[in-house]
Motif scaffolding. Structure first.
Motif, PDB file in Angstrom:
ATOM      1  N   PRO A   1       0.828  -1.202   0.000  1.00 48.41           N
ATOM      2  CA  PRO A   1       0.000   0.000   0.000  1.00 48.41           C
ATOM      3  C   PRO A   1       0.869   1.262   0.000  1.00 48.41           C
ATOM      4  O   PRO A   1       1.914   1.293   0.675  1.00 48.41           O
TER       5      PRO A   1
ATOM      6  N   PRO B   1      -4.678   1.042  -0.209  1.00 47.12           N
ATOM      7  CA  PRO B   1      -4.554   0.231   1.011  1.00 47.12           C
ATOM      8  C   PRO B   1      -5.767  -0.644   1.297  1.00 47.12           C
ATOM      9  O   PRO B   1      -6.332  -0.590   2.383  1.00 47.12           O
TER      10      PRO B   1
ATOM     11  N   ARG C   1      -4.669  -4.826  -3.254  1.00 50.66           N
ATOM     12  CA  ARG C   1      -3.404  -5.557  -3.136  1.00 50.66           C
ATOM     13  C   ARG C   1      -3.436  -6.810  -4.008  1.00 50.66           C
ATOM     14  O   ARG C   1      -2.483  -7.089  -4.752  1.00 50.66           O
TER      15      ARG C   1
END
Lengths: 315, 315
Positions: free
Chosen positions: A101, A124, A129
């Motif tokens: 992040p 984030p 991700r």
């Protein structure tokens, strides 16, 4: 066999031995006096990259065939696994693609960068991700190394308990922190094989107690909005680690962050070593439950020592 | 002979061996890379009471005849010497009378108290400390143990370099912090005896540079209003330590507190061990003067690890 066996841990130990530190086992008479137990602290805070994570990452990277390794490895992590994978890849001479992040602490970015990791920043969220990593792996052809839910990683983490039990061969009990469960599951395979009667205990923050809930209910229950100072233990068990833990572990005990901070302070002040909050969780459950550990020889794995000195929980 | 000889240090080592920890010598590849030197850190932060001071106090206490020891020992100190003397006395089964300023940090009072030291509080001035101690010694019949300017204490501190040079026998150079000079003078006797060509360096805070001034001008010049974060190095050399240092030491190098804080952070972050600012002064002068230490094997004595976690110089 999809689960790692003790022989996989022995193989891992041979494989990673040239790269890892044999970390010391320390004792402290003041802490023994306070707890009433005899504690043997396995100091993975002194491991390379400052955490046991290097063992698993190293085993995964050096288990790859040359052909598979050639395009590199990748993961998403903002923590110790990212730095561990970056260093392991560097030692093998391959690329490590790390998705993290954008708001990760600068100290974590620097650590990964200093080991030559190729960082891709993302939003984030877990979704961002995973999507970003998928893209990076697709474009690079790199092989994913999971932070915990992977056979080679679990086998690598299991080498820590192997080393500890070689250094101190009469333990009654072994306590490790549990987040994703790589350390606890690997340790449990080693400990149960070497001593069928040893007590194997996971230590978990109350604010991220998915392992406790899963263990108790015998089904995998991921954390919802985990919140704890033990930032290495925010993740939830995976399918493999849950299966191994369910089979081998005797109990999982949770502790509030206040106990963890107290335990961390005790280790810093009395042992003069730096451990991260995630490590202190293991001592915290002993301090919370002294009667259970009285007069026992207890192996405690201090999992890591990476803290941001600019924001400590003391004072 | 009023100055301790190497044989006194050998005798001290035999005398205190049953009571002290043999502390480890650690290396750190990241710090070696940053400094360009090969540094061997002698970790007296892991010594009992968290500082080398235990060696000197222990030698002084166990050098006393039974008759002399029977009425106890005394000193004035708010620092590591107080705790060290209290523990040494406890191990011999005698009283330790400690005079300390009433405004000493609670953590220091607790340390002395936890070893059974009998504390008398006084006003926070040198005059009050000395007068109060004189009264306490008169009333108790206890024997004064000086924090540094005493033969047995210096000989005890010299055992640390002895151990270091046994553990690592090819040092080019040895660096210790210098406050009252017990550690530097004791180390210099050992190091000069074992290796006539070794370079012996004292590291001192700029804000308390009496040893530097005294060494340069060849006469004892006590500090006026010393001011440094290295709270163990506020004291000035004594007559004995000055004489020994003048004879054996090659140079004394000073450093600003900013370098000390930087060095302390480096040790905490990279080595994962806790050292107090006074210890970090030794690494600070290496970082400040890299060219002087390039490619040398340097022994650095990390003198202690007692810090107040509630007021750290980071952030």
């Amino acid at each position: 066999m999809h689960l790692p066996a003790f022989s996989d841990i022995e193989d891992a130990y041979v494989r990673i031995a040239p790269y890892i530190h044999t970390t010391p086992v320390l004792t402290n008479s003041a802490i023994n006096k306070i707890t009433g137990a005899e504690i043997f602290f396995k100091c993975e805070n002194f491991q390379k990259v400052g955490a046991f994570k290097f063992r698993g990452a190293c085993n995964a990277v050096f288990s790859l065939s040359d052909a598979n390794a050639s395009k590199g490895v990748g993961t998403h992590s903002s923590g110790n696994h990212a730095a561990a994978l970056a260093l392991a890849a560097k030692l093998r001479g391959i690329h490590a693609y790390i998705v993290m992040p954008g708001n990760s602490p600068q100290i974590k970015k620097n650590a990964v960068g200093s080991y030559g990791g190729i960082i891709t920043f993302c939003e984030p969220t877990l979704a961002a991700r995973e999507t970003t990593l998928k893209k990076v792996l697709f474009e690079s052809g790199a092989i994913m190394v999971h932070p915990y839910n992977q056979k080679e990683v679990i086998a690598g983490q299991g080498t820590c308990a192997l080393e500890l039990m070689q250094q101190q061969n009469n333990l009654d009990c072994i306590v490790t922190p549990v987040g994703g469960g790589g350390l606890l599951s690997g340790s449990s395979i080693t400990a149960r094989y070497l001593n069928p009667n040893i007590e194997i205990i996971g230590a978990e923050p109350q604010g991220a107690d998915d392992a406790y809930q899963s263990f108790k209910s015998k089904k995998l229950i991921p954390s919802q909005n985990p919140n704890t100072i033990a930032d290495g233990l925010l993740t939830s068990l995976g399918s493999l680690t849950f299966e191994i833990i369910s089979k081998n572990v005797d109990t999982i005990i949770t502790t509030p962050d206040s106990s963890t901070i107290n335990a961390m302070r005790l280790i810093w002040e009395r042992m003069k070593i730096i451990v991260e909050p995630s490590s202190a969780v293991a001592l915290a459950i002993i301090l919370d439950n002294k009667a259970n550990f009285k007069n026992k020889k207890v192996g405690v794995i201090l999992s890591g020592g990476n803290v941001d000195l600019n924001s400590l929980p003391f004072g």
